[in-house]
Design a protein around this motif. Structure first.
Motif, PDB file in Angstrom:
ATOM      1  N   ASN A   1       0.816  -1.205   0.000  1.00 56.78           N
ATOM      2  CA  ASN A   1       0.000   0.000   0.000  1.00 56.78           C
ATOM      3  C   ASN A   1       0.855   1.263   0.000  1.00 56.78           C
ATOM      4  O   ASN A   1       0.316   2.368  -0.072  1.00 56.78           O
ATOM      5  CB  ASN A   1      -0.933   0.025   1.210  1.00 56.78           C
ATOM      6  CG  ASN A   1      -2.107  -0.917   1.043  1.00 56.78           C
ATOM      7  OD1 ASN A   1      -2.530  -1.181  -0.083  1.00 56.78           O
ATOM      8  ND2 ASN A   1      -2.632  -1.427   2.139  1.00 56.78           N
ATOM      9  N   THR A   2       2.168   1.090   0.080  1.00 60.30           N
ATOM     10  CA  THR A   2       3.074   2.240   0.054  1.00 60.30           C
ATOM     11  C   THR A   2       2.991   2.938  -1.295  1.00 60.30           C
ATOM     12  O   THR A   2       3.168   2.314  -2.342  1.00 60.30           O
ATOM     13  CB  THR A   2       4.525   1.794   0.323  1.00 60.30           C
ATOM     14  OG1 THR A   2       4.574   1.076   1.558  1.00 60.30           O
ATOM     15  CG2 THR A   2       5.454   2.997   0.383  1.00 60.30           C
ATOM     16  N   GLU A   3       2.729   4.230  -1.267  1.00 60.63           N
ATOM     17  CA  GLU A   3       2.523   4.978  -2.512  1.00 60.63           C
ATOM     18  C   GLU A   3       3.796   5.041  -3.350  1.00 60.63           C
ATOM     19  O   GLU A   3       3.740   5.137  -4.573  1.00 60.63           O
ATOM     20  CB  GLU A   3       2.043   6.400  -2.191  1.00 60.63           C
ATOM     21  CG  GLU A   3       1.571   7.162  -3.415  1.00 60.63           C
ATOM     22  CD  GLU A   3       0.954   8.497  -3.055  1.00 60.63           C
ATOM     23  OE1 GLU A   3       0.762   9.314  -3.964  1.00 60.63           O
ATOM     24  OE2 GLU A   3       0.668   8.704  -1.859  1.00 60.63           O
ATOM     25  N   THR A   4       4.956   4.962  -2.699  1.00 66.89           N
ATOM     26  CA  THR A   4       6.222   5.036  -3.434  1.00 66.89           C
ATOM     27  C   THR A   4       6.316   3.938  -4.488  1.00 66.89           C
ATOM     28  O   THR A   4       6.791   4.173  -5.604  1.00 66.89           O
ATOM     29  CB  THR A   4       7.397   4.908  -2.445  1.00 66.89           C
ATOM     30  OG1 THR A   4       7.276   5.923  -1.455  1.00 66.89           O
ATOM     31  CG2 THR A   4       8.726   5.044  -3.163  1.00 66.89           C
ATOM     32  N   ILE A   5       5.876   2.731  -4.147  1.00 62.35           N
ATOM     33  CA  ILE A   5       5.951   1.612  -5.084  1.00 62.35           C
ATOM     34  C   ILE A   5       5.132   1.905  -6.328  1.00 62.35           C
ATOM     35  O   ILE A   5       5.589   1.726  -7.456  1.00 62.35           O
ATOM     36  CB  ILE A   5       5.468   0.320  -4.408  1.00 62.35           C
ATOM     37  CG1 ILE A   5       6.405  -0.043  -3.233  1.00 62.35           C
ATOM     38  CG2 ILE A   5       5.374  -0.817  -5.409  1.00 62.35           C
ATOM     39  CD1 ILE A   5       5.942  -1.233  -2.441  1.00 62.35           C
ATOM     40  N   TRP A   6       3.921   2.382  -6.132  1.00 64.73           N
ATOM     41  CA  TRP A   6       3.030   2.601  -7.268  1.00 64.73           C
ATOM     42  C   TRP A   6       3.433   3.830  -8.075  1.00 64.73           C
ATOM     43  O   TRP A   6       3.258   3.875  -9.285  1.00 64.73           O
ATOM     44  CB  TRP A   6       1.592   2.706  -6.767  1.00 64.73           C
ATOM     45  CG  TRP A   6       1.163   1.427  -6.121  1.00 64.73           C
ATOM     46  CD1 TRP A   6       1.086   1.154  -4.797  1.00 64.73           C
ATOM     47  CD2 TRP A   6       0.808   0.218  -6.794  1.00 64.73           C
ATOM     48  NE1 TRP A   6       0.692  -0.144  -4.590  1.00 64.73           N
ATOM     49  CE2 TRP A   6       0.504  -0.741  -5.794  1.00 64.73           C
ATOM     50  CE3 TRP A   6       0.703  -0.149  -8.135  1.00 64.73           C
ATOM     51  CZ2 TRP A   6       0.108  -2.036  -6.104  1.00 64.73           C
ATOM     52  CZ3 TRP A   6       0.301  -1.433  -8.440  1.00 64.73           C
ATOM     53  CH2 TRP A   6       0.009  -2.363  -7.438  1.00 64.73           C
ATOM     54  N   ARG A   7       3.956   4.849  -7.402  1.00 64.10           N
ATOM     55  CA  ARG A   7       4.435   6.019  -8.146  1.00 64.10           C
ATOM     56  C   ARG A   7       5.587   5.627  -9.069  1.00 64.10           C
ATOM     57  O   ARG A   7       5.646   6.048 -10.225  1.00 64.10           O
ATOM     58  CB  ARG A   7       4.890   7.117  -7.179  1.00 64.10           C
ATOM     59  CG  ARG A   7       3.754   7.928  -6.594  1.00 64.10           C
ATOM     60  CD  ARG A   7       4.274   9.119  -5.810  1.00 64.10           C
ATOM     61  NE  ARG A   7       3.191   9.932  -5.317  1.00 64.10           N
ATOM     62  CZ  ARG A   7       2.592  10.883  -6.019  1.00 64.10           C
ATOM     63  NH1 ARG A   7       3.000  11.126  -7.248  1.00 64.10           N
ATOM     64  NH2 ARG A   7       1.614  11.593  -5.513  1.00 64.10           N
ATOM     65  N   ARG A   8       6.498   4.809  -8.556  1.00 64.57           N
ATOM     66  CA  ARG A   8       7.617   4.372  -9.374  1.00 64.57           C
ATOM     67  C   ARG A   8       7.123   3.511 -10.537  1.00 64.57           C
ATOM     68  O   ARG A   8       7.597   3.627 -11.662  1.00 64.57           O
ATOM     69  CB  ARG A   8       8.610   3.584  -8.511  1.00 64.57           C
ATOM     70  CG  ARG A   8       9.890   3.211  -9.252  1.00 64.57           C
ATOM     71  CD  ARG A   8      10.842   2.474  -8.321  1.00 64.57           C
ATOM     72  NE  ARG A   8      11.121   3.227  -7.119  1.00 64.57           N
ATOM     73  CZ  ARG A   8      11.922   2.787  -6.139  1.00 64.57           C
ATOM     74  NH1 ARG A   8      12.481   1.587  -6.252  1.00 64.57           N
ATOM     75  NH2 ARG A   8      12.140   3.517  -5.077  1.00 64.57           N
ATOM     76  N   ARG A   9       6.147   2.629 -10.260  1.00 67.98           N
ATOM     77  CA  ARG A   9       5.616   1.786 -11.321  1.00 67.98           C
ATOM     78  C   ARG A   9       4.919   2.629 -12.393  1.00 67.98           C
ATOM     79  O   ARG A   9       5.100   2.411 -13.587  1.00 67.98           O
ATOM     80  CB  ARG A   9       4.616   0.799 -10.713  1.00 67.98           C
ATOM     81  CG  ARG A   9       4.008  -0.163 -11.705  1.00 67.98           C
ATOM     82  CD  ARG A   9       5.029  -1.047 -12.349  1.00 67.98           C
ATOM     83  NE  ARG A   9       5.883  -1.652 -11.359  1.00 67.98           N
ATOM     84  CZ  ARG A   9       7.164  -1.896 -11.534  1.00 67.98           C
ATOM     85  NH1 ARG A   9       7.740  -1.584 -12.666  1.00 67.98           N
ATOM     86  NH2 ARG A   9       7.893  -2.442 -10.582  1.00 67.98           N
ATOM     87  N   CYS A  10       4.140   3.631 -11.969  1.00 64.14           N
ATOM     88  CA  CYS A  10       3.458   4.500 -12.922  1.00 64.14           C
ATOM     89  C   CYS A  10       4.453   5.305 -13.742  1.00 64.14           C
ATOM     90  O   CYS A  10       4.249   5.537 -14.932  1.00 64.14           O
ATOM     91  CB  CYS A  10       2.501   5.440 -12.195  1.00 64.14           C
ATOM     92  SG  CYS A  10       1.013   4.621 -11.592  1.00 64.14           S
TER      93      CYS A  10
END
Length: 533
Positions: A132-141
């Motif tokens: 749920n850490t936003e950092t992971i998804w921001r990097r993926r996006c």
């Protein structure tokens, strides 16, 4: 190992067994973990993988590659830690990924494919919390949306004479295209209105999905094509989402309320009704299938009299339009970003000569349109004579050129000095340059869409405004008066039309918008005029 079983989800692989034998040789035992717990989680993961589930229907595709990839990353990090590299938290010799610090797990999970992350979240509660850490998804996006990075910034849509202003930004996990619309006529000092036209985001297939936001039925399938440099196009794949149950009449009423903030019955001027209906018919045929060309904000130079940028202005029956104010040596120029059937977007609507300040008379004589015409037309005649005889220098030009070179407050003072030194016909309330704002009033007979205009100004200059017939026929530059009120507002009196336009600055923060240099900006302006000429 139970750890491998948890991460792989299908039992231990050969690499897992090699790792197990290695641990048995080094530590003399398999693991301190609860094997029964491992088998229970493995069974749950296999069940979800084979049959899907309410939490992740897409998991029916088969075993997750994420588990094995995460196991490899976890084993590599465990090896590094056991070889002497310590983490900020956690035991000195972790035997499980769960023993690793959360920040290290974030780095591990960030290296996996985006489509595998939902399956990984099913392994255990800890993994779900970390994912749920936003950092992971921001990097993926960032990785998925990387091909669309070139469309960030300001763009002008190709909508015939009407043009427009599109700002493409990163908003959270989306790339969003916002169409900027002027406030409702004649409230020129109100903030801009924004309407989303499209958005791009990451989809389950680890690809970017484009959605059209036009209409009132929510997001639907669209497409963005990036071909030529500084140009891209959008396409809606479900234009039926733009239609309304009541047909074109309902669509027109809704558009009119959004565009003008009123109904057709509220607009009594017949010519204005025709212009509004014409704009609706013309713009609605595109259905958000448009081509956009990049535009830049002008870079500020020390010689600029005020901050260049975007302004909203009143244009009579055409409503409010957006212009771009820029400085070019001794000239200030306003270029239309939105336009109308008479003078389309991309054309130079105002050209102000900063070498020719105009000294206003006292308030009593300012109310006379004949007196104003005499002042401005006197300067206009001098300009005409100088064009015919280039060797004749304009009076007060040297001092006014100092205003161009001075810039800022100092340049404004020099321009005011030039204003006082340049003799002007007609009476004056004082014999020296105004050190502060001077009174200002519109002459009687000059029409203004907005009667709420500043009653003091800093300085005035001679300039010309572009007028034309319908369809941009017989374009002509006519004399007028540029009135600088303050840093964020100015006006222009169109003598031939006996009309007044008030302009107010856009205060929106526009990222990725400034031209890299003045040469690039000049080239863009030249191209803009060619688009609609």
């Amino acid at each position: 190992m139970a750890v491998c079983a948890r991460l792989c989800g299908v039992g231990q692989s050969r690499r897992c067994r090699r790792r197990q034998r290695h641990n048995q040789q080094d530590q003399g035992s398999d693991s301190d973990m609860d094997e029964e717990e491992g088998v229970r989680i493995v069974g749950k993961t296999q069940a979800v993988t084979r049959g899907g589930g309410p939490e992740n229907p897409s998991a029916a595709a088969g075993p997750s590659v994420a588990h094995e990839a995460t196991a490899e990353c976890g084993r590599a990090n465990v090896n590094r830690l056991s070889n002497g590299h310590s983490a900020s938290t956690g035991p000195p010799n972790p035997q499980s990924l769960l023993d690793l610090p959360p920040e290290l797990l974030v780095e591990i999970f960030s290296s996996l494919l985006g489509t595998e992350l939902p399956n990984l979240a099913l392994v255990c509660k800890t993994f779900r919390q970390i994912l749920n850490t936003e950092t992971i998804w921001r990097r993926r996006c960032t990785e998925v949306l990387h091909p669309y990075r070139h469309i960030l910034g300001l763009w002008q849509p190709d909508i015939g004479p009407y043009g427009g202003l599109l700002n493409v930004v990163v908003d959270g996990l989306f790339i969003l295209g916002w169409m900027y619309l002027p406030p409702h006529d004649p409230r020129v000092e109100d903030p801009m209105r924004r309407r989303p036209l499209f958005r791009i985001h990451m989809w389950e297939s680890n690809k970017a999905a484009v959605e059209c936001m036009y209409g009132h039925k929510g997001p639907h399938k669209g497409d963005v094509q990036t071909g030529k440099k500084d140009e891209f196009s959008t396409k809606c794949n479900q234009t039926d989402h733009h239609r309304m149950p009541g047909g074109r009449q309902e669509e027109f009423r809704t558009w009119l309320e959004e565009e003008w903030g009123r109904t057709l019955e509220d607009i009594f001027h017949e010519h204005m009704q025709e212009l509004i209906l014409m704009k609706f018919i013309y713009t609605s045929q595109y259905d958000n299938c448009l081509t956009y060309r990049r535009i830049y904000l002008p870079p500020r130079l020390p010689s600029d009299l005020l901050q260049p940028g975007l302004f909203k202005g009143t244009y009579g029956s055409h409503g409010l339009e957006i212009i771009m104010l820029s400085f070019h040596g001794p000239h200030a120029r306003a270029t239309k970003l939105t336009g109308d059937p008479n003078v389309p977007a991309g054309q130079l609507t105002l050209d102000v000569d900063l070498n020719r300040p105009v000294r206003l008379p006292d308030l009593e004589h300012q109310r006379s349109v004949e007196e104003l015409s005499r002042l401005v037309l006197g300067v206009h005649e001098k300009v005409r004579q100088e064009v015919q005889s280039p060797d004749v220098a304009p009076q007060g030009a040297a001092a006014a050129e100092g205003a161009v070179a001075g810039g800022g407050a100092e340049g404004l003072e020099l321009a005011m000095e030039a204003q006082s030194e340049s003799p002007q016909p007609g009476p004056s309330s004082s014999s020296s340059a105004p050190s502060e704002a001077q009174p200002f009033v519109l002459p009687l007979g000059v029409m203004a869409r907005n009667e709420v205009y500043p009653r003091t100004c800093k300085i005035c200059f001679y300039g010309t405004g572009l007028i034309a017939g319908h369809g941009f026929t017989s374009p002509e530059r006519t004399p007028g008066l540029f009135v600088l009120f303050d840093e964020d507002r100015f006006g222009f009196i169109w003598l031939e039309l006996k009309s007044f336009s008030l302009y107010s600055r856009l205060t929106d923060q526009l990222a990725h918008a400034y031209a890299p240099n003045m040469e690039r900006f000049e080239a863009m302006l030249h191209n803009m005029q060619s688009w609609t000429s």
